[in-house]
Design a protein around this motif. Sequence first.
Motif, short mmCIF file in Angstrom:
data_model
loop_
_atom_site.label_atom_id
_atom_site.label_comp_id
_atom_site.label_asym_id
_atom_site.label_seq_id
_atom_site.Cartn_x
_atom_site.Cartn_y
_atom_site.Cartn_z
N CYS A 1 0.86 -1.18 0.00
CA CYS A 1 0.00 0.00 0.00
C CYS A 1 0.90 1.23 0.00
CB CYS A 1 -0.97 0.02 1.17
SG CYS A 1 -0.22 0.24 2.79
N ALA A 2 0.41 2.27 -0.64
CA ALA A 2 1.18 3.51 -0.76
C ALA A 2 0.24 4.69 -0.72
CB ALA A 2 1.99 3.51 -2.05
N SER A 3 0.70 5.75 -0.12
CA SER A 3 -0.06 6.99 -0.22
C SER A 3 0.20 7.58 -1.59
CB SER A 3 0.36 7.98 0.87
OG SER A 3 1.70 8.36 0.67
N SER A 4 -0.82 8.15 -2.20
CA SER A 4 -0.64 8.68 -3.54
C SER A 4 -0.92 10.18 -3.62
CB SER A 4 -1.48 7.89 -4.55
OG SER A 4 -2.72 7.49 -4.04
N GLY A 5 -0.75 10.85 -2.51
CA GLY A 5 -0.80 12.30 -2.50
C GLY A 5 -2.21 12.85 -2.44
N THR A 6 -2.33 14.13 -2.79
CA THR A 6 -3.62 14.82 -2.72
C THR A 6 -4.14 15.27 -4.07
OG1 THR A 6 -2.48 16.90 -2.26
CG2 THR A 6 -3.18 15.61 -0.35
N ASN A 7 -3.35 15.02 -5.12
CA ASN A 7 -3.80 15.34 -6.47
C ASN A 7 -4.04 14.02 -7.21
OD1 ASN A 7 -4.02 16.02 -9.24
ND2 ASN A 7 -2.73 17.83 -8.97
N TRP A 8 -5.28 13.73 -7.49
CA TRP A 8 -5.65 12.45 -8.12
C TRP A 8 -4.99 12.28 -9.48
CZ3 TRP A 8 -7.67 7.99 -6.76
CH2 TRP A 8 -8.29 7.17 -7.70
N TYR A 9 -4.79 13.38 -10.18
CA TYR A 9 -4.28 13.30 -11.55
C TYR A 9 -2.76 13.35 -11.62
CZ TYR A 9 -9.17 14.04 -12.46
OH TYR A 9 -10.54 13.90 -12.47
N ILE A 10 -2.13 13.73 -10.52
CA ILE A 10 -0.66 13.73 -10.45
C ILE A 10 -0.27 13.03 -9.15
CG2 ILE A 10 1.45 15.10 -10.58
CD1 ILE A 10 -0.20 17.37 -11.75
N PRO A 11 -0.37 11.70 -9.12
CA PRO A 11 -0.07 10.99 -7.88
C PRO A 11 1.39 11.07 -7.49
CG PRO A 11 -0.39 9.44 -9.68
CD PRO A 11 -0.76 10.79 -10.21
N GLN A 12 1.61 11.16 -6.20
CA GLN A 12 2.96 11.15 -5.64
C GLN A 12 3.00 10.08 -4.57
OE1 GLN A 12 3.07 15.48 -4.63
NE2 GLN A 12 4.97 15.47 -5.80
N TYR A 13 3.80 9.07 -4.84
CA TYR A 13 3.83 7.90 -3.95
C TYR A 13 4.90 8.12 -2.89
CZ TYR A 13 1.05 6.24 -7.82
OH TYR A 13 0.09 6.13 -8.79
N ASP A 14 4.57 8.90 -1.90
CA ASP A 14 5.56 9.31 -0.90
C ASP A 14 5.80 8.26 0.17
OD1 ASP A 14 4.38 12.74 -0.99
OD2 ASP A 14 6.01 11.77 -2.10
N TYR A 15 4.76 7.59 0.61
CA TYR A 15 4.87 6.65 1.72
C TYR A 15 4.48 5.25 1.26
CZ TYR A 15 4.41 11.17 4.10
OH TYR A 15 4.54 12.48 4.50
N TRP A 16 5.28 4.26 1.68
CA TRP A 16 5.06 2.87 1.28
C TRP A 16 5.09 1.96 2.49
CZ3 TRP A 16 4.94 0.96 -3.91
CH2 TRP A 16 5.07 1.95 -4.90
N GLY A 17 4.32 0.90 2.43
CA GLY A 17 4.42 -0.13 3.43
C GLY A 17 5.52 -1.11 3.08
N GLN A 18 5.67 -2.13 3.92
CA GLN A 18 6.75 -3.11 3.72
C GLN A 18 6.33 -4.24 2.80
OE1 GLN A 18 4.66 -3.22 6.23
NE2 GLN A 18 4.09 -5.38 6.31
N GLY A 19 5.03 -4.32 2.54
CA GLY A 19 4.53 -5.34 1.61
C GLY A 19 4.04 -6.60 2.32
N THR A 20 3.10 -7.27 1.67
CA THR A 20 2.61 -8.55 2.16
C THR A 20 2.53 -9.51 0.98
OG1 THR A 20 0.87 -9.65 3.45
CG2 THR A 20 0.14 -7.96 1.91
N GLN A 21 3.00 -10.73 1.19
CA GLN A 21 3.08 -11.71 0.11
C GLN A 21 1.73 -12.37 -0.11
OE1 GLN A 21 5.88 -12.78 -1.90
NE2 GLN A 21 4.21 -13.81 -3.01
N VAL A 22 1.31 -12.42 -1.35
CA VAL A 22 0.13 -13.18 -1.76
C VAL A 22 0.59 -14.23 -2.76
CG1 VAL A 22 -2.06 -13.09 -3.00
CG2 VAL A 22 -1.48 -11.28 -1.36
N THR A 23 0.29 -15.49 -2.44
CA THR A 23 0.65 -16.60 -3.32
C THR A 23 -0.62 -17.37 -3.67
OG1 THR A 23 2.83 -16.78 -2.29
CG2 THR A 23 2.06 -18.66 -3.59
#
Length: 120
Positions: free
Chosen positions: A95-117
């Motif tokens: 999951c990532a934050s994509s900012g406050t502008n829907w049309y110009i996303p900025q992926y500033d913050y990211w989680g560590q991830g979860t594996q799906v198999t």
Amino acid sequence: VQLVESGGGLVQPGGSLRLSCAASGFTFSSYHMTWVRQAPGKGLELVSSITNGASTTSYADSVKGRFTISRDNAKNTLYLQMNSLKPEDTAVYYCASSGTNWYIPQYDYWGQGTQVTVSS
């Protein structure tokens, strides 16, 4: 800032999983949010996004009709309901934050991830 994903695991083809992403350290309700995945040996793929107020969502063609993104701003949590899973959905999901502008996303913050198999 912290984003913590959970809910991944091993599931058979056709099965379902629900991913969660708990957010802290920023004003979650002000930010659009995105799920991104990375399959083994492949690049990042935008899976789904949702506006801060949940009024608008978008999906990659590969998951449209099978995945549903949602959020609970009172709980600072983002969700991804995944149904009819296929082996090609196998990936690490972020999951990532994509900012406050829907049309110009900025992926500033990211989680560590979860594996799906997805495998039989």
